[in-house]
Scaffold this motif. Sequence first.
Motif, PDB file in Angstrom:
ATOM      1  N   LEU A   3       0.817  -1.217   0.000  1.00 35.11           N
ATOM      2  CA  LEU A   3       0.000   0.000   0.000  1.00 35.11           C
ATOM      3  C   LEU A   3       0.851   1.269   0.000  1.00 35.11           C
ATOM      4  CD1 LEU A   3      -2.569  -1.253   2.661  1.00 35.11           C
ATOM      5  CD2 LEU A   3      -3.000  -0.986   0.213  1.00 35.11           C
ATOM      6  N   ASN A   4       2.167   1.051  -0.090  1.00 33.70           N
ATOM      7  CA  ASN A   4       3.061   2.196  -0.158  1.00 33.70           C
ATOM      8  C   ASN A   4       2.976   3.086   1.086  1.00 33.70           C
ATOM      9  OD1 ASN A   4       5.014   3.632  -1.332  1.00 33.70           O
ATOM     10  ND2 ASN A   4       3.784   4.385  -3.071  1.00 33.70           N
ATOM     11  N   ILE A   5       3.023   2.461   2.246  1.00 32.95           N
ATOM     12  CA  ILE A   5       2.925   3.194   3.509  1.00 32.95           C
ATOM     13  C   ILE A   5       4.325   3.419   4.077  1.00 32.95           C
ATOM     14  CG2 ILE A   5       2.062   3.119   5.887  1.00 32.95           C
ATOM     15  CD1 ILE A   5      -0.113   1.161   4.880  1.00 32.95           C
ATOM     16  N   ASN A   6       4.629   4.663   4.389  1.00 36.24           N
ATOM     17  CA  ASN A   6       5.887   4.969   5.044  1.00 36.24           C
ATOM     18  C   ASN A   6       5.723   4.759   6.552  1.00 36.24           C
ATOM     19  OD1 ASN A   6       8.113   6.029   6.253  1.00 36.24           O
ATOM     20  ND2 ASN A   6       7.928   8.091   5.347  1.00 36.24           N
ATOM     21  N   LEU A   7       6.372   3.707   7.062  1.00 36.14           N
ATOM     22  CA  LEU A   7       6.156   3.331   8.467  1.00 36.14           C
ATOM     23  C   LEU A   7       6.700   4.363   9.448  1.00 36.14           C
ATOM     24  CD1 LEU A   7       6.798  -0.523   8.249  1.00 36.14           C
ATOM     25  CD2 LEU A   7       4.604   0.660   8.508  1.00 36.14           C
ATOM     26  N   ASP A   8       7.590   5.247   8.970  1.00 34.94           N
ATOM     27  CA  ASP A   8       8.127   6.283   9.865  1.00 34.94           C
ATOM     28  C   ASP A   8       7.269   7.535   9.893  1.00 34.94           C
ATOM     29  OD1 ASP A   8      10.314   4.707  10.502  1.00 34.94           O
ATOM     30  OD2 ASP A   8      11.348   5.314   8.643  1.00 34.94           O
ATOM     31  N   SER A   9       6.241   7.591   9.047  1.00 33.10           N
ATOM     32  CA  SER A   9       5.418   8.801   9.016  1.00 33.10           C
ATOM     33  C   SER A   9       4.490   8.812  10.232  1.00 33.10           C
ATOM     34  CB  SER A   9       4.622   8.850   7.711  1.00 33.10           C
ATOM     35  OG  SER A   9       3.679   7.811   7.686  1.00 33.10           O
ATOM     36  N   PRO A  10       3.971  10.008  10.592  1.00 31.44           N
ATOM     37  CA  PRO A  10       3.152  10.097  11.810  1.00 31.44           C
ATOM     38  C   PRO A  10       1.819   9.383  11.673  1.00 31.44           C
ATOM     39  CG  PRO A  10       3.270  12.237  10.693  1.00 31.44           C
ATOM     40  CD  PRO A  10       4.173  11.308   9.952  1.00 31.44           C
ATOM     41  N   SER A  11       1.282   8.937  12.798  1.00 35.25           N
ATOM     42  CA  SER A  11      -0.049   8.334  12.822  1.00 35.25           C
ATOM     43  C   SER A  11      -0.788   8.779  14.088  1.00 35.25           C
ATOM     44  CB  SER A  11       0.033   6.807  12.764  1.00 35.25           C
ATOM     45  OG  SER A  11       1.089   6.313  13.561  1.00 35.25           O
ATOM     46  N   ASN A  12      -2.098   8.979  13.949  1.00 33.85           N
ATOM     47  CA  ASN A  12      -2.916   9.523  15.044  1.00 33.85           C
ATOM     48  C   ASN A  12      -4.198   8.734  15.214  1.00 33.85           C
ATOM     49  OD1 ASN A  12      -1.445  12.171  15.710  1.00 33.85           O
ATOM     50  ND2 ASN A  12      -1.619  12.194  13.474  1.00 33.85           N
ATOM     51  N   VAL A  13      -4.533   8.475  16.464  1.00 31.52           N
ATOM     52  CA  VAL A  13      -5.719   7.670  16.773  1.00 31.52           C
ATOM     53  C   VAL A  13      -6.434   8.247  17.991  1.00 31.52           C
ATOM     54  CG1 VAL A  13      -6.386   5.424  17.757  1.00 31.52           C
ATOM     55  CG2 VAL A  13      -4.937   5.493  15.720  1.00 31.52           C
ATOM     56  N   VAL A  14      -7.753   8.223  17.967  1.00 30.83           N
ATOM     57  CA  VAL A  14      -8.520   8.467  19.199  1.00 30.83           C
ATOM     58  C   VAL A  14      -9.295   7.204  19.527  1.00 30.83           C
ATOM     59  CG1 VAL A  14      -8.696  10.968  19.021  1.00 30.83           C
ATOM     60  CG2 VAL A  14     -10.428   9.545  17.917  1.00 30.83           C
ATOM     61  N   ILE A  15      -9.474   6.966  20.812  1.00 29.28           N
ATOM     62  CA  ILE A  15     -10.084   5.712  21.255  1.00 29.28           C
ATOM     63  C   ILE A  15     -11.105   6.006  22.353  1.00 29.28           C
ATOM     64  CG2 ILE A  15      -8.138   5.316  22.843  1.00 29.28           C
ATOM     65  CD1 ILE A  15      -8.470   2.299  22.259  1.00 29.28           C
ATOM     66  N   ALA A  16     -12.175   5.227  22.358  1.00 28.27           N
ATOM     67  CA  ALA A  16     -13.180   5.361  23.413  1.00 28.27           C
ATOM     68  C   ALA A  16     -13.839   4.011  23.623  1.00 28.27           C
ATOM     69  CB  ALA A  16     -14.223   6.406  23.032  1.00 28.27           C
ATOM     70  N   ARG A  17     -14.657   3.908  24.667  1.00 30.52           N
ATOM     71  CA  ARG A  17     -15.283   2.616  24.991  1.00 30.52           C
ATOM     72  C   ARG A  17     -16.642   2.822  25.629  1.00 30.52           C
ATOM     73  NH1 ARG A  17     -13.917   2.601  30.693  1.00 30.52           N
ATOM     74  NH2 ARG A  17     -12.102   3.940  30.919  1.00 30.52           N
ATOM     75  N   ASP A  18     -17.461   1.765  25.560  1.00 29.28           N
ATOM     76  CA  ASP A  18     -18.736   1.804  26.277  1.00 29.28           C
ATOM     77  C   ASP A  18     -18.505   1.373  27.726  1.00 29.28           C
ATOM     78  OD1 ASP A  18     -18.830  -1.008  26.462  1.00 29.28           O
ATOM     79  OD2 ASP A  18     -20.236  -1.241  24.801  1.00 29.28           O
ATOM     80  N   SER A  19     -19.589   1.076  28.463  1.00 30.03           N
ATOM     81  CA  SER A  19     -19.451   0.923  29.917  1.00 30.03           C
ATOM     82  C   SER A  19     -19.146  -0.501  30.393  1.00 30.03           C
ATOM     83  CB  SER A  19     -20.751   1.404  30.568  1.00 30.03           C
ATOM     84  OG  SER A  19     -21.840   0.662  30.051  1.00 30.03           O
ATOM     85  N   ARG A  20     -18.802  -1.404  29.481  1.00 29.67           N
ATOM     86  CA  ARG A  20     -18.545  -2.792  29.881  1.00 29.67           C
ATOM     87  C   ARG A  20     -17.331  -2.892  30.811  1.00 29.67           C
ATOM     88  NH1 ARG A  20     -21.361  -6.176  26.099  1.00 29.67           N
ATOM     89  NH2 ARG A  20     -22.526  -4.621  24.931  1.00 29.67           N
TER      90      ARG A  20
END
Length: 545
Positions: A116-133
Motif C-alpha cells: 500500500l506504499n505506507i511509510n512506516l516512519d510517518s506520523p499516525s494519530n488515533v482516538v479511542i473510546a469505549r462503552d461501559s462494559r
Amino acid sequence: EEIRDQLDQYYGIHAKPQQLKFTYGTAGFRTKANILDSVVFVVGILASLRSKYLDGQTIGIMITASHNPPEDNGIKLCDPQGEMLEQSWETYATTLANLNTKDEIFNEIIKLSTQLNINLDSPSNVVIARDSRDSGPILTSSTIDGLKVLNTQYKDFGLLTTPQLHYLVKSINTLNSTTSYGEPTEDGYYQKLSNAFKKIYNNFITPASSLSSSASSPQKIKITIDAANGIGGPKIDLLIQKYLNDLIDYQIVNNQYQDPLALNVGSGADYVKTNQRLPNNINPVPLQLYASFDGDADRVVFYYQDEEGLFKLLDGDKISTLLTSFLKDLISKSGLNAEIGVVQTAYANGSSTNYITDVLKVPVVCTPTGVKHLHHEAAKFDIGVYFEANGHGTVLFSDNFISVLKNTSPSTPQEQRAIETLFELSNLINQTVGDAISDLLTVLIVLTIKQWNPANWDELYTDLPNRLTKVIVPDRYVFKTTNAERQLTSPEGLQEKIELTVKKYQNGRSFVRASGTEDAVRVYAEANSRAEADQLSHDISELVK
Ligand code: 16G
Ligand code: ZN
C-alpha cells in the motif's frame, strides 16, 4: 528494527490463542470479551497503518459490543470523516487477527506497507473510546499497546457513545478547515446539538403560538428514556441538564451504567424491538412518549401505550417516515429544489415502504443490512434519510445542498424559516452515523413543532404484523442472497419453496438471510394479521431447518 523491538516488548502478553478464528464483520470484531485481547492488540497496529496510509489523519477506535450481553465486547474502526472503515481494509483486519506468531505479524506489517506504499516512519494519530462494559479498560490498554508498536500518537477519551466517537473523529480531521464539523471535544458535541435544537425551537415555538395553559411559558417537552443501563444514559443526562433543561422535562430509567452486569438486560432498543414489549422499570402513562437506547447509544426506538392499554412500537421505519414527511414539507416551503430519498433494508415494514412511495411520493432504495450499505446510498441524495427498522439511522445532507442553504437569500419569512430549519437540522442530526441522542432530539423537536402526541405520529400508517425469528442451522454460510437480501440464490430450490408458501398469505412477505453477527439464520415474515404472520414465520422456519 524498532518495530521488531516493540513487538518483542508487547507481543508476549497479547499472543493469540492458536485455535481461535476471528472475522471483521458488519460490526467489527465482536465476541466474548475474554478472548479479545490479541484481536484488539492487532487492531491497534492496523489503525496505525490506516492513519499512516491516510497521511496521518486521525482514525477512531471504538470498544463496544452494542446491544450484546455484558460478557461480550468488540472493537471497530472509524475512518477520518466519521464513516465506517473502508471495506478493503476489513480483509486486512481479519488477516492480522488470525496470525499466530510475532514473526507473522511483523511480516504482515511489512507486506501491507509495501503493497500500500505506507511509510512506516510517518506520523499516525488515533482516538479511542469505549462503552461501559467492565472489560473496556483492560481492552483499551491492550489496544494502546498495539498503537505503540508503530509509534502512534493517541488520545483516550474514556467512556463515550459510539456516535460521539464518530463525531470527534470527523471534528478533529476537519479542524480549521472550511468544512469544520464542530469543536473536537465531548462538550463541543453537546453544544453543537443543543444550539441547533434551540434555534429550531425558537423559530417555531414562541409563547404566543403555544397551546400551553399558562400563556407566558410553553409546556416543556416530555420524554422518558430507557438507557439500557449503558453509556447513553449519563451522556444525554449531561447534555439536557447543562443545555436544554428549560425546554425538556426528562426522566432516565435503566440508568445503572456503573453496574456492567445490568447492561442491556431486560432493557434497551434491541430488547424492545425484538420482543415488541416494554422494557423493565417503565409504568406507562397512556399517550406519553418513551424511548429506548441500545448499549452504545447508536440506536433508538420509541413507543407508547394507547388508550386501550396496548403497547405500540415506533421503530426505525416510523422515525424514517416522520422525518421524511417533515423534511419534504420544509423543502417545499423553502422554495428550493432538492432531491430527497429514503434508504431501507428488507426488514422495513411493507406498510412503511408503501407510505413513503405512494403517499409521500419519495423514492425508496433497498440495500443489504448494515450501516455502510445504507449510508452509501443515502449519500447520493441532497437529503438522504436512512433507518434500519431496528432504530439505527440518520439523515445525510449533501455538501452541495448545505452550501445552497447557506447561500440562498429567502424571499419570504416562510422561506427563511424553512431554510434555517433545514440548515439547523443538518447540525442537529449526526452526519457521521446513526446516533440515539441526536435522533431523539430530532424526533422531539419535530413532534413539538407538529404538536403531535405519539398516537398522531403512529397514525401515518399501520404496521403489518410481523415476526423476526432465529433458526440455528448446521452451516449458515450456505444461505446466499441477492436483490438486497430479499431472495435466496442458495441452497438450491429453497427460494421457490418460500415463494409458494408466501403466496398463500394475504399481504404475505418473507425472506431468509444469514446473520452477520451471530451463528444463525434470520427469518422475517409479515402478513395481514398477527396469527398469519406467526404462521408464515413458522412455515418458513420449517423450510429452512
Ligand atoms: C450490525 C450492524 C447493524 C445491523 C446488524 C444486523 C453496523 C454498524 N451495525 O449490528 O446495522 O442491523 O448488524 O445484524 O453496521 P445481523 O446481521 O446479525 O442480523
Ligand atoms: Zn449499538
